[in-house]
Design a protein around this motif. Sequence first.
Motif: not given
Length: 246
Positions: A14, A24, A28, A31, A197, A202-203
Amino acid sequence: MATRVTVWNEFRHERESDAVADVYPNGIHEVIADALADDFEVETATLDEPDHGLTETVLEETDVLTWWGHAAHDEVDDEVVDRVHDRVLDGMGLLVLHSGHYSKIFKRLMGTTCSLKWREAAETERLWVVEPSHPIADGIDEYVEVPEAEMYGERFDIPQPDTLVFNSWFEGGEVFRSGCCYTRGSGRIFYFRPGHETYPVYHQPEIRRVLRNAVAWLDSGSDSVPAFGNADPIESIDTSDDRSVH
């Protein structure tokens, strides 16, 4: 008392890649922590903190540790790995995510290479629920469609899972064991594959639901402390034998 979760992340991609930061921007770990915050007591830790943020005190106060790593597995100090390993055996839950399959701690707990096939092509993944009665699958339909995913394919060099909750199919044709439950000592482990990544996995609401379910299940391990070492007999026996070399 609320389940205490520590969300661990390398936090390297990130800061080094604009493509990852676009998805992100705060990491990450933030989140993932946000997905869990309504139901659990959540803290975060990252690789470049002292002790990687995983001091003895932090781990003693952690019920479930989530682990996301990719680019810097070798930089995780062996002493910290030992510390996490001991806590899992003592009953701490461990949620290993995506490329965390190559982490030192997951390989240590599995006793295998944890190798697999992979491909980055932003292809569709269908995450099929193969054990719908399992608590980790609660509230999830027959499958979750992930629009953009990194392919992981078999052979996945892991021990046979105690329970397989999810199995993935990818647009390119491969399949993969994507939701694997284990017990080591008094602790539970869940490996969950989705989460590259550069894709916003993860959203996705269904994935976030699985993360919450997994943490709740991981914190339901055994609270019993087994007895080890020399033991007095339960029944009356002759204990005069003197051939012990201990």
